[in-house]
Design a protein around this motif. Structure first.
Motif, PDB file in Angstrom:
ATOM      1  N   LEU A 299       4.305   1.743   0.726  1.00 12.97           N
ATOM      2  CA  LEU A 299       5.505   1.661   1.619  1.00 12.97           C
ATOM      3  C   LEU A 299       6.446   2.514   1.980  1.00 12.97           C
ATOM      4  O   LEU A 299       6.920   3.470   2.481  1.00 12.97           O
ATOM      5  N   MET A 300       6.605   2.468   0.688  1.00 13.95           N
ATOM      6  CA  MET A 300       7.782   4.011   0.460  1.00 13.95           C
ATOM      7  C   MET A 300       7.014   5.211   0.844  1.00 13.95           C
ATOM      8  O   MET A 300       7.630   6.481   1.304  1.00 13.95           O
ATOM      9  N   LEU A 301       5.490   5.362  -0.033  1.00 12.90           N
ATOM     10  CA  LEU A 301       4.979   6.778  -0.616  1.00 12.90           C
ATOM     11  C   LEU A 301       4.137   6.405   1.677  1.00 12.90           C
ATOM     12  O   LEU A 301       4.797   8.266   1.907  1.00 12.90           O
ATOM     13  N   SER A 302       4.300   6.252   2.517  1.00 10.90           N
ATOM     14  CA  SER A 302       4.117   6.436   3.703  1.00 10.90           C
ATOM     15  C   SER A 302       5.500   6.957   4.372  1.00 10.90           C
ATOM     16  O   SER A 302       5.307   7.891   4.927  1.00 10.90           O
ATOM     17  N   MET A 397      -2.220  13.139   3.617  1.00 14.40           N
ATOM     18  CA  MET A 397      -1.580  11.653   2.382  1.00 14.40           C
ATOM     19  C   MET A 397      -0.648  10.854   3.000  1.00 14.40           C
ATOM     20  O   MET A 397      -1.042   9.516   2.693  1.00 14.40           O
ATOM     21  N   ALA A 398      -0.300  10.773   4.277  1.00  9.31           N
ATOM     22  CA  ALA A 398       0.335  10.072   4.975  1.00  9.31           C
ATOM     23  C   ALA A 398      -0.317   9.094   5.570  1.00  9.31           C
ATOM     24  O   ALA A 398      -0.723   7.422   5.923  1.00  9.31           O
ATOM     25  N   ILE A 399      -1.754   9.752   5.831  1.00 12.15           N
ATOM     26  CA  ILE A 399      -3.165   9.183   6.103  1.00 12.15           C
ATOM     27  C   ILE A 399      -3.534   7.884   5.053  1.00 12.15           C
ATOM     28  O   ILE A 399      -3.631   6.308   5.067  1.00 12.15           O
ATOM     29  N   TYR A 400      -3.982   8.367   3.561  1.00 11.80           N
ATOM     30  CA  TYR A 400      -3.937   7.214   2.567  1.00 11.80           C
ATOM     31  C   TYR A 400      -2.653   6.404   2.493  1.00 11.80           C
ATOM     32  O   TYR A 400      -3.177   5.054   2.515  1.00 11.80           O
ATOM     33  N   ALA A 401      -1.021   6.460   2.760  1.00 17.61           N
ATOM     34  CA  ALA A 401      -0.647   5.600   2.364  1.00 17.61           C
ATOM     35  C   ALA A 401      -0.470   4.508   3.666  1.00 17.61           C
ATOM     36  O   ALA A 401       0.093   3.757   3.237  1.00 17.61           O
ATOM     37  N   GLY A 403      -2.662   3.747   5.300  1.00 20.54           N
ATOM     38  CA  GLY A 403      -3.617   3.048   5.155  1.00 20.54           C
ATOM     39  C   GLY A 403      -3.614   2.172   4.321  1.00 20.54           C
ATOM     40  O   GLY A 403      -4.043   0.880   3.937  1.00 20.54           O
ATOM     41  N   LEU A 404      -3.189   2.081   2.769  1.00 24.40           N
ATOM     42  CA  LEU A 404      -3.125   1.185   1.834  1.00 24.40           C
ATOM     43  C   LEU A 404      -2.006   0.228   2.634  1.00 24.40           C
ATOM     44  O   LEU A 404      -2.424  -1.335   2.137  1.00 24.40           O
ATOM     45  N   VAL A 405      -0.946   0.745   3.509  1.00 25.45           N
ATOM     46  CA  VAL A 405      -0.003  -0.498   4.137  1.00 25.45           C
ATOM     47  C   VAL A 405      -0.641  -1.554   5.021  1.00 25.45           C
ATOM     48  O   VAL A 405      -0.031  -2.854   4.894  1.00 25.45           O
ATOM     49  N   VAL A 406      -1.373  -0.175   5.531  1.00 29.59           N
ATOM     50  CA  VAL A 406      -1.968  -1.955   6.563  1.00 29.59           C
ATOM     51  C   VAL A 406      -3.475  -2.165   6.075  1.00 29.59           C
ATOM     52  O   VAL A 406      -2.779  -4.085   6.250  1.00 29.59           O
ATOM     53  N   ASP A 407      -3.886  -1.948   4.735  1.00 34.95           N
ATOM     54  CA  ASP A 407      -4.570  -3.169   3.483  1.00 34.95           C
ATOM     55  C   ASP A 407      -3.735  -4.209   3.632  1.00 34.95           C
ATOM     56  O   ASP A 407      -4.673  -5.131   3.312  1.00 34.95           O
ATOM     57  N   GLN A 408      -2.842  -4.219   2.800  1.00 34.31           N
ATOM     58  CA  GLN A 408      -2.438  -4.635   2.062  1.00 34.31           C
ATOM     59  C   GLN A 408      -1.722  -5.729   3.139  1.00 34.31           C
ATOM     60  O   GLN A 408      -1.688  -7.123   3.291  1.00 34.31           O
ATOM     61  N   THR A 409      -1.284  -5.432   4.068  1.00 37.02           N
ATOM     62  CA  THR A 409      -0.725  -6.090   5.425  1.00 37.02           C
ATOM     63  C   THR A 409      -1.873  -7.401   5.793  1.00 37.02           C
ATOM     64  O   THR A 409      -1.441  -9.023   6.266  1.00 37.02           O
ATOM     65  N   ARG A 410      -3.094  -6.949   5.836  1.00 38.59           N
ATOM     66  CA  ARG A 410      -4.196  -7.907   6.020  1.00 38.59           C
ATOM     67  C   ARG A 410      -4.771  -8.561   5.152  1.00 38.59           C
ATOM     68  O   ARG A 410      -4.937  -9.642   5.403  1.00 38.59           O
ATOM     69  N   LYS A 411      -3.890  -9.072   3.867  1.00 34.09           N
ATOM     70  CA  LYS A 411      -4.815  -8.989   3.048  1.00 34.09           C
ATOM     71  C   LYS A 411      -3.635 -10.351   2.094  1.00 34.09           C
ATOM     72  O   LYS A 411      -3.848 -10.924   1.630  1.00 34.09           O
ATOM     73  N   GLY A 412      -2.692 -10.339   3.253  1.00 30.36           N
ATOM     74  CA  GLY A 412      -1.475 -11.440   3.358  1.00 30.36           C
ATOM     75  C   GLY A 412       0.105 -10.683   3.153  1.00 30.36           C
ATOM     76  O   GLY A 412       0.753 -11.405   2.219  1.00 30.36           O
ATOM     77  N   GLY A 413      -0.051  -9.001   2.941  1.00 27.47           N
ATOM     78  CA  GLY A 413       1.475  -8.532   3.061  1.00 27.47           C
ATOM     79  C   GLY A 413       1.726  -8.693   2.151  1.00 27.47           C
ATOM     80  O   GLY A 413       0.777  -8.617   0.723  1.00 27.47           O
ATOM     81  N   PHE A 414       3.076  -8.422   1.408  1.00 29.21           N
ATOM     82  CA  PHE A 414       3.685  -7.204   0.057  1.00 29.21           C
ATOM     83  C   PHE A 414       3.921  -9.245  -0.572  1.00 29.21           C
ATOM     84  O   PHE A 414       4.968  -9.097  -1.196  1.00 29.21           O
ATOM     85  N   ARG A 415       2.763 -10.139  -1.186  1.00 30.56           N
ATOM     86  CA  ARG A 415       2.899 -10.748  -1.739  1.00 30.56           C
ATOM     87  C   ARG A 415       2.958 -10.559  -3.120  1.00 30.56           C
ATOM     88  O   ARG A 415       2.035 -10.177  -3.345  1.00 30.56           O
ATOM     89  N   PHE A 416       3.950 -11.110  -4.123  1.00 33.29           N
ATOM     90  CA  PHE A 416       3.625 -10.909  -5.687  1.00 33.29           C
ATOM     91  C   PHE A 416       3.389 -12.128  -6.486  1.00 33.29           C
ATOM     92  O   PHE A 416       3.749 -13.619  -6.239  1.00 33.29           O
ATOM     93  N   ARG A 417       2.559 -12.080  -7.026  1.00 38.70           N
ATOM     94  CA  ARG A 417       2.235 -13.819  -7.709  1.00 38.70           C
ATOM     95  C   ARG A 417       3.280 -13.569  -8.320  1.00 38.70           C
ATOM     96  O   ARG A 417       3.539 -13.216  -9.479  1.00 38.70           O
TER      97      ARG A 417
END
Length: 454
Positions: A299-302, A397-401, A403-417
């Motif tokens: 998120l910060m890289l984005s 670089m922005a596209i990569y960052a 994209g990772l944010v979207v992927d993490q959100t799709r997989k359940g957000g920024f949840r930490f174990r």
């Protein structure tokens, strides 16, 4: 210490010593890189060459990463981090010491060749130091650790232009190579001293197998897939190539840009202002260390990537002092990009960690071809308009960052174990193995996976 450990198995004293010694490596290439951009402008005067030809230094320096980083990763996969560091420091010192005869014979080709050797040494050090710092503790704080260590690279990178503004461009030194000889002799001596220190120190080896085993225990890696299917790393290499190319293009023509803004800035003052830009970069990196303790790295890289896009356009089209201000802002927002891309691209690679590190470091090779493209525009149009080249890199670089944010959100957000989840998982694995959970080290789990993203 016995081989086959992970970063979380080190004692506090062992961890601190290893961290401090490896962090010292970041200063070595920060100093070399800071001098490189100023030599660009200095050699234009000495050898009467254009901006495009002067970027051959960048081509040699960063092209070495493209050539040697894969060799370094394979070498360290077989022989370990410490021997890789020795190899890198040896090449670094050899390249620096041969600046002396190149200066004596005023051979621009010699400088280019020596710069290539230095780049080979530094690519080896980057594969070792970046990946070692990344695995030296909890993955959650890997980006913060790497930003902190690379902050010392920033400290060294503004020392280079500061020295140059005082010694390279003043008086008779403006048309002489004498000071270049002595500065690079000191650089060679620094590499030699570090090589000796590493020889006599005990640097715990964090092995691929030990790291992969611990990550498999808690289900944090799918390194059973072949390396070419590690898409997060593959696209990280693309993003790193684009970012480093953009960063180097910005820095390589910064002195020329500042001197051409028509606001009374000459070459010596431009070199000094460039060192202030590097200070801004360094401050930004330490600010990033703090922020990354609370903000998700992707998120910060984005956010930073979007800011880089905006301010690079500001440099391109902003007149006078507004363009200078945008340049300073651009250096600030560049600060966290390299280490965050590195940690995101090598995250949870398990047994592929060293190979993935080598690939991401290969991305530094982007610095070989962005500067000549920008230099050509600077020669045929204006230096300000050449900054449209780095803008293209920031977009990638922005596209990569994002994209990772979207992927993490799709997989359940920024949840930490949680620690308990990890301890429970390891207990289940132990029960399956021998029917006992008496040997589960909850403290070790806490240090390793304190809060690893799902």
């Amino acid at each position: 210490m016995a081989s086959g450990v992970t970063g979380t198995e080190l004692s506090r004293k062992q961890w601190a010593f290893a961290f401090a010694l490896v962090t010292s490596l970041f200063f070595t290439w920060g100093f070399a890189y800071g001098l490189l951009d100023v030599l660009n402008a200095h050699f234009q005067v000495i050898f009467k060459i254009g901006k495009t030809q002067s970027t051959l230094l960048q081509l040699a320096y960063f092209g070495a990463y493209l050539v040697y980083a894969p060799i370094a990763s394979v070498f360290m996969e077989r022989y370990g981090y410490k021997k890789g560091i020795h190899m890198g420091l040896t090449l670094y010192s050899l390249g620096a010491i041969f600046f002396w005869p190149s200066a004596v014979y005023r051979a621009y080709g010699g400088f280019v060749g020596c710069t290539f050797v230095i780049g080979c040494g530094l690519s080896c050090l980057e594969v070792a130091a970046n990946s070692y710092i990344t695995v030296l503790g909890s993955p959650k704080y890997a980006a913060a650790r790497l930003n902190f260590s690379q902050g010392f690279q920033g400290v060294a990178s503004f020392a280079g232009p500061m020295i140059a503004s005082r010694w390279f461009f003043q008086g008779k030194n403006a048309t002489s190579l004498d000071t270049v000889q002595w500065v690079y002799l000191a650089v060679a001596a620094l590499g030699l001293v570090l090589n000796i220190l590493f020889y006599f120190c005990t640097l715990p080896e964090i092995t691929q197998d030990a790291l992969a085993e611990e990550m498999h225990e808690v289900g944090l890696t799918n390194d059973k897939d072949p390396f070419w299917k590690q898409y997060r790393c593959i696209f990280g290499w693309v993003a790193q190539t684009a970012y480093v190319g953009a960063q180097v293009a910005v820095a390589s023509l910064a002195v020329n840009f500042l001197a051409e803004q028509g606001v009374g800035i000459d070459k010596p003052l431009a070199s000094q202002l460039f060192s202030y830009c590097q200070i801004t970069f360094t401050v930004g990196r330490f600010v990033g260390v703090v922020l990354l303790n609370w903000v998700d790295p992707a998120l910060m890289l984005s956010f930073y990537a979007i800011a880089c896009c905006a301010f690079s356009l500001g440099v391109t089209f902003g007149p006078g002092l507004s363009g200078v201000g945008c340049l300073f802002a651009l250096f600030f927002f560049e600060s966290i990009c390299y280490p965050v891309i590195f940690t995101l691209g090598t995250k949870n690679l398990g047994r592929h960690t060293k190979r993935g590190s080598g690939l991401i470091v290969m991305g530094v090779g982007g610095g070989a071809w962005f500067p000549p493209a920008a230099g050509h525009i600077a020669d045929t149009d204006t230096t300000a308009h050449s900054y449209i080249v780095p803008f293209a890199g920031y977009v990638a670089m922005a596209i990569y960052a994002i994209g990772l944010v979207v992927d993490q959100t799709r997989k359940g957000g920024f949840r930490f174990r949680s620690v308990d989840e990890i301890a429970q998982k390891r207990a289940e694995m132990a029960r399956e193995k021998d029917g006992s959970d008496s040997d589960i080290d909850k403290k070790g789990s806490q240090e390793f996976v304190e809060s690893v993203s799902v």
